[in-house]
Enzyme design. Structure first.
Site, PDB file in Angstrom:
ATOM      1  N   THR A  52       0.821  -1.217   0.000  1.00 54.44           N
ATOM      2  CA  THR A  52       0.000   0.000   0.000  1.00 54.44           C
ATOM      3  C   THR A  52       0.850   1.259   0.000  1.00 54.44           C
ATOM      4  O   THR A  52       0.651   2.163  -0.820  1.00 54.44           O
ATOM      5  CB  THR A  52      -0.922  -0.006   1.231  1.00 54.44           C
ATOM      6  N   LYS A  69       4.447   3.923  18.480  1.00 59.17           N
ATOM      7  CA  LYS A  69       4.533   5.321  18.061  1.00 59.17           C
ATOM      8  C   LYS A  69       4.855   6.243  19.233  1.00 59.17           C
ATOM      9  O   LYS A  69       5.609   7.207  19.081  1.00 59.17           O
ATOM     10  CB  LYS A  69       3.220   5.726  17.387  1.00 59.17           C
TER      11      LYS A  69
END
Length: 411
Positions: free
Chosen positions: A13, A204
């Site tokens: 993607t 993250k």
């Protein structure tokens, strides 16, 4: 005109998005930067797999190390994986090849080592796409907020979990029903563990802590709790008390140590994060000079993430012939805030039995307000020090009743 040779790892993607953006802007990049960008090799796991784009003009290989052992200038890694990918990226840096990666899993485990290799070899290591997809949060921290000591950040780092919680809140769906819709629409993977259990957001937050606080932290330094146990009844009770429940990644720096967490959190309805819906991400940062700032946008997707990768590429091109490849100066917080001086807030959801003595329970708790609905008491506790929080939570634990505690942020 100088030709810039690029190796690309991954053609899923994000890799497809990167190629589309480069192809669509090829002539403009060539004209404005006087650079001829050439993707000379693309590393993939399956050469014969059908692709969403025409790859006939590109050289595809499943020998990933051969790419970084060839004569390339920049490696773009959007393949994923940890240990083998680390070997490839480390080889690239040691071969004086600039690296751009979107691989949060890898960076959460090996960021310190890769930054060290980058400095030792005087090449760039860029990873804007690894934290918030299309939101330029790393450049904001490194450049826009470099004159600030960052004391606190919190945000919605995972679009899948936010989509699920949005559906539960707006359409009164259970977690399982909302997850099924997310899966059907392609927002959730067949195995949604990393998203709904908070693992993706945890990675993250660990990367963010380095950028915000100049500290490397291990994954184990960040506590994590996912959204599987968030009930529709909790969401509705929280809303009545003026809150939305969001999966929040949180970083607090006390001047010496970073305190990191990912957990379902109650956010006041007046706070901007309470209104971030569906697959969108948002990150709120508190600087000691600028005050509160917030960054909002798509945290995933082919073109959104590809945009961050190509932005890193353009930045590397601009500094290619300089020695300016390390992170810029970033000011730090120098005044320490003791945890005992901080005030905390929480929302307690307590399942009541027929013989539960709520008045007795409330007499043991410092609270502001509470409501009872469908056998659940929602108790709001504000402005408590750490000792009070510990005392209340220890008492709740002794009740032998089902409960869930949501930290309140943003008040």
């Amino acid at each position: 005109m100088k030709q810039l040779k690029i190796g690309l790892l991954g053609l899923g993607t994000v890799g497809t998005g990167v190629i589309r953006i480069i192809e669509d802007n090829y002539e403009q990049i060539k004209e404005k930067l006087n650079i001829d960008i050439q993707i000379v090799s693309i590393g993939v796991k399956n050469i014969k797999k059908e692709r969403d784009i025409d790859v006939k003009k590109y050289h595809l290989t499943d020998n990933l190390l051969s790419i970084v052992q060839s004569d390339i200038d920049i490696l773009i890694e959007v393949m994923g994986g940890i240990e083998h990918t680390y070997e490839v990226i480390a080889t690239a840096l040691n071969n004086k090849i600039h690296v751009i990666t979107a691989n949060k899993d890898l960076l959460a485990e090996h960021l310190e080592a890769l930054e060290k290799l980058s400095r030792e070899n005087s090449v760039s290591l860029k990873y804007e796409a690894a934290v918030a997809g299309g939101i330029p949060i790393i450049n904001a921290l490194n450049y826009g907020l470099s004159a600030n000591g960052i004391t606190h950040f919190m945000g919605i780092f995972n679009g899948t979990s936010n989509f699920i919680l949005s559906k539960m809140s707006k359409e009164r769906l259970t977690f399982d029903d909302a997850l099924q819709i997310a899966t059907d629409l392609g927002y959730a993977e067949a195995d949604p563990t990393a998203d709904v259990d908070g693992i993706d957001a945890q990675r993250k937050v660990v990367i963010m802590s380095y950028l915000a606080f100049n500290q490397f932290n291990a994954l184990s330094d960040c506590s994590v709790e996912g959204i599987r146990d968030v009930r529709l009844s909790h969401i509705e009770l929280a809303k009545q008390l003026g809150y939305r429940i969001k999966l929040i990644g949180n970083g607090l720096y006390d001047g010496k140590q970073a305190h990191l967490s990912v957990a379902p959190t109650a956010i006041p309805l007046y706070h901007q994060l309470a209104h971030v819906e569906n697959e969108y991400n948002a990150i709120y940062i508190d600087g000691n000079a600028v005050g509160d700032t917030m960054y909002y946008g798509k945290g995933a997707g082919s073109l959104a993430t590809g945009s961050a990768v190509v932005s890193d590429l353009l930045h590397v091109i601009e500094i290619l012939d300089t020695d300016n490849h390390n992170l810029p100066l970033h000011l730090e917080v120098t005044t320490r805030c003791e945890q005992d001086e901080q005030l905390f807030h929480q929302l307690i959801m307590l399942d009541l039995y027929a013989d539960s003595n709520l008045n007795q329970i409330l007499s043991e708790i410092v609270y502001k307000q509470y409501i009872v609905q469908d056998g659940i008491a929602a108790i709001e506790c504000l402005n408590l020090n750490q000792a009070q929080i510990n005392e209340i939570n220890a008492y709740i634990e002794t009740l032998d009743m089902h409960y869930k505690i949501y930290r309140i942020e943003g008040v």
